[in-house]
Design a protein around this motif. Sequence first.
Motif, PDB file in Angstrom:
ATOM      1  N   ASP A  14       0.856  -1.182   0.000  1.00 51.33           N
ATOM      2  CA  ASP A  14       0.000   0.000   0.000  1.00 51.33           C
ATOM      3  C   ASP A  14       0.895   1.236   0.000  1.00 51.33           C
ATOM      4  O   ASP A  14       1.272   1.751   1.050  1.00 51.33           O
ATOM      5  N   VAL A  15       1.273   1.716  -1.195  1.00 45.20           N
ATOM      6  CA  VAL A  15       2.274   2.769  -1.345  1.00 45.20           C
ATOM      7  C   VAL A  15       1.609   4.112  -1.630  1.00 45.20           C
ATOM      8  O   VAL A  15       0.697   4.202  -2.445  1.00 45.20           O
ATOM      9  N   ALA A  16       2.098   5.162  -0.947  1.00 43.35           N
ATOM     10  CA  ALA A  16       1.637   6.520  -1.217  1.00 43.35           C
ATOM     11  C   ALA A  16       2.488   7.081  -2.352  1.00 43.35           C
ATOM     12  O   ALA A  16       3.711   6.947  -2.339  1.00 43.35           O
ATOM     13  N   ALA A  17       1.843   7.705  -3.324  1.00 51.50           N
ATOM     14  CA  ALA A  17       2.561   8.280  -4.465  1.00 51.50           C
ATOM     15  C   ALA A  17       2.047   9.689  -4.731  1.00 51.50           C
ATOM     16  O   ALA A  17       0.863   9.963  -4.551  1.00 51.50           O
ATOM     17  N   VAL A  18       2.951  10.567  -5.145  1.00 51.18           N
ATOM     18  CA  VAL A  18       2.601  11.950  -5.474  1.00 51.18           C
ATOM     19  C   VAL A  18       3.311  12.368  -6.752  1.00 51.18           C
ATOM     20  O   VAL A  18       4.302  11.770  -7.161  1.00 51.18           O
ATOM     21  N   ASP A  19       2.818  13.424  -7.363  1.00 48.25           N
ATOM     22  CA  ASP A  19       3.395  14.037  -8.548  1.00 48.25           C
ATOM     23  C   ASP A  19       4.673  14.785  -8.165  1.00 48.25           C
ATOM     24  O   ASP A  19       4.774  15.310  -7.051  1.00 48.25           O
ATOM     25  N   PRO A  20       5.664  14.853  -9.045  1.00 46.39           N
ATOM     26  CA  PRO A  20       6.905  15.575  -8.742  1.00 46.39           C
ATOM     27  C   PRO A  20       6.689  17.051  -8.387  1.00 46.39           C
ATOM     28  O   PRO A  20       7.512  17.653  -7.696  1.00 46.39           O
ATOM     29  N   ASN A  21       5.595  17.645  -8.851  1.00 42.59           N
ATOM     30  CA  ASN A  21       5.327  19.057  -8.580  1.00 42.59           C
ATOM     31  C   ASN A  21       4.429  19.279  -7.376  1.00 42.59           C
ATOM     32  O   ASN A  21       3.993  20.408  -7.125  1.00 42.59           O
ATOM     33  N   ALA A  22       4.160  18.232  -6.607  1.00 44.86           N
ATOM     34  CA  ALA A  22       3.327  18.378  -5.410  1.00 44.86           C
ATOM     35  C   ALA A  22       4.028  19.298  -4.417  1.00 44.86           C
ATOM     36  O   ALA A  22       5.237  19.171  -4.193  1.00 44.86           O
ATOM     37  N   PRO A  23       3.299  20.249  -3.818  1.00 46.93           N
ATOM     38  CA  PRO A  23       3.902  21.141  -2.822  1.00 46.93           C
ATOM     39  C   PRO A  23       4.408  20.349  -1.622  1.00 46.93           C
ATOM     40  O   PRO A  23       3.755  19.392  -1.181  1.00 46.93           O
ATOM     41  N   LEU A  24       5.566  20.727  -1.100  1.00 51.25           N
ATOM     42  CA  LEU A  24       6.159  20.005   0.020  1.00 51.25           C
ATOM     43  C   LEU A  24       5.236  19.935   1.226  1.00 51.25           C
ATOM     44  O   LEU A  24       5.192  18.915   1.911  1.00 51.25           O
ATOM     45  N   ASP A  25       4.498  21.024   1.494  1.00 49.57           N
ATOM     46  CA  ASP A  25       3.629  20.981   2.681  1.00 49.57           C
ATOM     47  C   ASP A  25       2.550  19.911   2.531  1.00 49.57           C
ATOM     48  O   ASP A  25       2.183  19.247   3.507  1.00 49.57           O
ATOM     49  N   GLU A  26       2.069  19.685   1.321  1.00 50.15           N
ATOM     50  CA  GLU A  26       1.068  18.640   1.096  1.00 50.15           C
ATOM     51  C   GLU A  26       1.682  17.246   1.232  1.00 50.15           C
ATOM     52  O   GLU A  26       1.056  16.335   1.780  1.00 50.15           O
ATOM     53  N   VAL A  27       2.899  17.075   0.752  1.00 57.76           N
ATOM     54  CA  VAL A  27       3.575  15.786   0.855  1.00 57.76           C
ATOM     55  C   VAL A  27       3.835  15.460   2.327  1.00 57.76           C
ATOM     56  O   VAL A  27       3.581  14.345   2.789  1.00 57.76           O
ATOM     57  N   VAL A  28       4.319  16.451   3.079  1.00 62.42           N
ATOM     58  CA  VAL A  28       4.594  16.246   4.494  1.00 62.42           C
ATOM     59  C   VAL A  28       3.294  15.946   5.254  1.00 62.42           C
ATOM     60  O   VAL A  28       3.262  15.065   6.114  1.00 62.42           O
ATOM     61  N   ALA A  29       2.214  16.648   4.920  1.00 65.25           N
ATOM     62  CA  ALA A  29       0.927  16.379   5.570  1.00 65.25           C
ATOM     63  C   ALA A  29       0.463  14.954   5.282  1.00 65.25           C
ATOM     64  O   ALA A  29      -0.043  14.266   6.178  1.00 65.25           O
ATOM     65  N   LEU A  30       0.645  14.493   4.049  1.00 66.24           N
ATOM     66  CA  LEU A  30       0.293  13.117   3.691  1.00 66.24           C
ATOM     67  C   LEU A  30       1.102  12.129   4.522  1.00 66.24           C
ATOM     68  O   LEU A  30       0.571  11.145   5.044  1.00 66.24           O
ATOM     69  N   MET A  31       2.390  12.414   4.678  1.00 65.67           N
ATOM     70  CA  MET A  31       3.251  11.535   5.455  1.00 65.67           C
ATOM     71  C   MET A  31       2.840  11.531   6.924  1.00 65.67           C
ATOM     72  O   MET A  31       2.837  10.477   7.568  1.00 65.67           O
ATOM     73  N   GLN A  32       2.459  12.695   7.447  1.00 63.28           N
ATOM     74  CA  GLN A  32       2.046  12.784   8.852  1.00 63.28           C
ATOM     75  C   GLN A  32       0.747  12.028   9.095  1.00 63.28           C
ATOM     76  O   GLN A  32       0.667  11.216  10.014  1.00 63.28           O
ATOM     77  N   THR A  33      -0.261  12.290   8.279  1.00 65.66           N
ATOM     78  CA  THR A  33      -1.560  11.657   8.511  1.00 65.66           C
ATOM     79  C   THR A  33      -1.506  10.161   8.253  1.00 65.66           C
ATOM     80  O   THR A  33      -2.178   9.393   8.941  1.00 65.66           O
ATOM     81  N   GLY A  34      -0.684   9.749   7.297  1.00 64.28           N
ATOM     82  CA  GLY A  34      -0.556   8.333   7.007  1.00 64.28           C
ATOM     83  C   GLY A  34       0.473   7.631   7.867  1.00 64.28           C
ATOM     84  O   GLY A  34       0.630   6.417   7.793  1.00 64.28           O
ATOM     85  N   ARG A  35       1.181   8.431   8.676  1.00 57.86           N
ATOM     86  CA  ARG A  35       2.255   7.900   9.516  1.00 57.86           C
ATOM     87  C   ARG A  35       3.206   7.028   8.703  1.00 57.86           C
ATOM     88  O   ARG A  35       3.499   5.882   9.034  1.00 57.86           O
ATOM     89  N   ILE A  36       3.654   7.621   7.589  1.00 56.91           N
ATOM     90  CA  ILE A  36       4.567   6.916   6.694  1.00 56.91           C
ATOM     91  C   ILE A  36       5.880   7.689   6.595  1.00 56.91           C
ATOM     92  O   ILE A  36       5.913   8.907   6.794  1.00 56.91           O
ATOM     93  N   ASN A  37       6.947   6.981   6.278  1.00 55.85           N
ATOM     94  CA  ASN A  37       8.276   7.584   6.226  1.00 55.85           C
ATOM     95  C   ASN A  37       8.762   7.900   4.829  1.00 55.85           C
ATOM     96  O   ASN A  37       9.819   8.504   4.672  1.00 55.85           O
ATOM     97  N   SER A  38       7.996   7.491   3.816  1.00 54.49           N
ATOM     98  CA  SER A  38       8.419   7.773   2.450  1.00 54.49           C
ATOM     99  C   SER A  38       7.226   7.795   1.506  1.00 54.49           C
ATOM    100  O   SER A  38       6.199   7.175   1.772  1.00 54.49           O
ATOM    101  N   VAL A  39       7.394   8.547   0.430  1.00 56.87           N
ATOM    102  CA  VAL A  39       6.374   8.686  -0.605  1.00 56.87           C
ATOM    103  C   VAL A  39       7.066   8.498  -1.952  1.00 56.87           C
ATOM    104  O   VAL A  39       8.137   9.075  -2.189  1.00 56.87           O
ATOM    105  N   VAL A  40       6.477   7.704  -2.815  1.00 58.26           N
ATOM    106  CA  VAL A  40       7.030   7.493  -4.150  1.00 58.26           C
ATOM    107  C   VAL A  40       6.629   8.672  -5.032  1.00 58.26           C
ATOM    108  O   VAL A  40       5.473   9.104  -5.018  1.00 58.26           O
ATOM    109  N   ILE A  41       7.584   9.203  -5.791  1.00 56.76           N
ATOM    110  CA  ILE A  41       7.331  10.312  -6.701  1.00 56.76           C
ATOM    111  C   ILE A  41       7.137   9.720  -8.090  1.00 56.76           C
ATOM    112  O   ILE A  41       8.057   9.093  -8.637  1.00 56.76           O
TER     113      ILE A  41
END
Length: 72
Positions: A14-41
């Motif tokens: 179950d991998v979280a993935a984001v677009d390369p142009n995703a704003p950092l604050d949104e990526v960090v929020a995704l990581m916080q709420t999902g309690r995950i340590n990495s996101v695939v770009i």
Amino acid sequence: GFGADTARDAMTHDVAAVDPNAPLDEVVALMQTGRINSVVITSAKGVEGIFTSTDALRALGDLLQRINAAER
């Protein structure tokens, strides 16, 4: 065998993935709420990289240095 025999057996499915142009604050929020340590770009080209908690800390450190420099 005992437990996982291959990377596929042991990997996270179950991998979280984001677009390369995703704003950092949104990526960090995704990581916080999902309690995950990495996101695939990913993009139309496929996987472009991985954004990790270490990358987030590096970005935070850069931001803090810029703030401190601007306050001097």
